[in-house]
Design an enzyme around this catalytic site. Sequence first.
Site, PDB file in Angstrom:
ATOM      1  N   LYS A  77       0.846  -1.318  -0.084  1.00  0.00           N
ATOM      2  CA  LYS A  77       0.139  -0.002   0.183  1.00  0.00           C
ATOM      3  C   LYS A  77       0.963   1.347   0.126  1.00  0.00           C
ATOM      4  O   LYS A  77       0.404   2.291  -0.531  1.00  0.00           O
ATOM      5  CB  LYS A  77      -0.983  -0.030   1.098  1.00  0.00           C
ATOM      6  CG  LYS A  77      -1.962  -1.266   1.283  1.00  0.00           C
ATOM      7  CD  LYS A  77      -2.483  -1.587  -0.195  1.00  0.00           C
ATOM      8  CE  LYS A  77      -3.399  -2.580   0.080  1.00  0.00           C
ATOM      9  NZ  LYS A  77      -2.969  -3.899   0.433  1.00  0.00           N
ATOM     10  N   TYR A  86     -11.803 -15.148   3.427  1.00  0.00           N
ATOM     11  CA  TYR A  86     -10.922 -14.107   3.796  1.00  0.00           C
ATOM     12  C   TYR A  86     -10.139 -14.437   5.118  1.00  0.00           C
ATOM     13  O   TYR A  86     -11.178 -14.667   6.206  1.00  0.00           O
ATOM     14  CB  TYR A  86     -11.523 -12.663   3.816  1.00  0.00           C
ATOM     15  CG  TYR A  86     -10.532 -11.747   3.997  1.00  0.00           C
ATOM     16  CD1 TYR A  86      -9.751 -11.170   3.152  1.00  0.00           C
ATOM     17  CD2 TYR A  86     -10.606 -11.040   5.094  1.00  0.00           C
ATOM     18  CE1 TYR A  86      -8.667 -10.096   3.602  1.00  0.00           C
ATOM     19  CE2 TYR A  86      -9.660  -9.856   5.702  1.00  0.00           C
ATOM     20  CZ  TYR A  86      -8.734  -9.559   4.668  1.00  0.00           C
ATOM     21  OH  TYR A  86      -7.805  -8.608   4.893  1.00  0.00           O
ATOM     22  N   TYR A  96      -2.457 -12.660   3.095  1.00  0.00           N
ATOM     23  CA  TYR A  96      -2.155 -12.418   1.699  1.00  0.00           C
ATOM     24  C   TYR A  96      -0.937 -13.158   1.254  1.00  0.00           C
ATOM     25  O   TYR A  96      -1.046 -14.128   0.348  1.00  0.00           O
ATOM     26  CB  TYR A  96      -2.029 -11.106   1.511  1.00  0.00           C
ATOM     27  CG  TYR A  96      -3.052 -10.186   1.951  1.00  0.00           C
ATOM     28  CD1 TYR A  96      -4.132  -9.939   1.109  1.00  0.00           C
ATOM     29  CD2 TYR A  96      -3.590  -9.526   3.180  1.00  0.00           C
ATOM     30  CE1 TYR A  96      -5.137  -8.943   1.215  1.00  0.00           C
ATOM     31  CE2 TYR A  96      -4.340  -8.725   3.397  1.00  0.00           C
ATOM     32  CZ  TYR A  96      -5.296  -8.360   2.513  1.00  0.00           C
ATOM     33  OH  TYR A  96      -6.412  -7.542   2.566  1.00  0.00           O
TER      34      TYR A  96
END
Length: 332
Positions: free
Chosen positions: A49, A260, A286
Amino acid sequence: MAIILNQKIQLAFLPTPIETLNRLTTYLDGPTLLVKRDDQTGLAFGGNKTRKLEYLLADALEQNADTLVTSGAIQSNHCRQTAAVAAKLGFSCELLLKGKIPQTLNGNLFLNYLLGANVRWTDDDISINALINLTDQLKQQNKKPYIIPLGGSNPIGSLGYVNAMIELNRQMKETGLNIDHIVFATCSGGTHAGLVVGARLTNFKGIIHGIQIAKLDFLPSPYEKHLANLANETAKLINLDTSFSESDFTVNANYLGNGYAVITQTEKNAIDLMAKKEGILLDPVYSGRAFGGLIDLVNKKIFKKNETVLFWHTGGQPALFAYPNSNFISGF
Ligand SMILES: *Cc1c(COP(=O)(O)O)cnc(C)c1O
């Protein structure tokens, strides 16, 4: 084109290094494995990010905003990096997290508070609509909010990964590296869209495999359509005269597991192996899932022994400390 790609502020330590995974390559007896260390971008534990925020914050500054507004899951890495950049540049930071305030503060959530963000909770919507509602409230309080969508995945944020692909191209030229496959974790899509736009721009010939981490129900469906839309909008920003369709995206949805952030043996094995063979930390949500997918594709011989596969490490390690640690350790 160059003008817009230069319209960023400097937040990340770039270029991130590329390392060879020597012991893992030998152990798996498949393709040559490399890793690009975007877990080392530097901003409060870093991650993917940070590259997006270099562009988003340039825009926020230009708009004279004073408050960053974004959303995410409880252990969102994106929210943590946004909180860090808000602290660094003197913005207020409003985070809308999905769920209920938990009993213990740990991992990224702890860091959000440490970095001075104001955390709000919702059981409901965390999409752009919820953020627009929130900014309406903030404007009434005379704040100047700047909306960053979930994961920073809008065209401006995606420029971070167009730039990253240009960086990789430069590294490949400098070192003579040839890369057949890139593998990484894809979720809100800005990373994937940016990489594919950057690949077209730099004439990259390898295949870019996004290992899908979750199905986000508020994104356009199928996911490849969302990625193509995002890539087209991103290309427009840099006046790139080209277009993208669903078939330009290789998305692997075989590792969604039980959803998730639900850890399965795939993530545990990947985390354990990367730690013990390379001294590199993956995260449970992730990079652990995406690297687990990579290992599976090596074992299934989808990646050939004479090929080179680059794992693009997107960060996320603070989430390691939000799960019972024994989850990831063999022999404990
Ligand atoms: C957000 C995130 C991703 C996914 O990137 P998107 O651009 O949202 O698809 C991958 N890995 C980590 C560690 C992340 O925090």
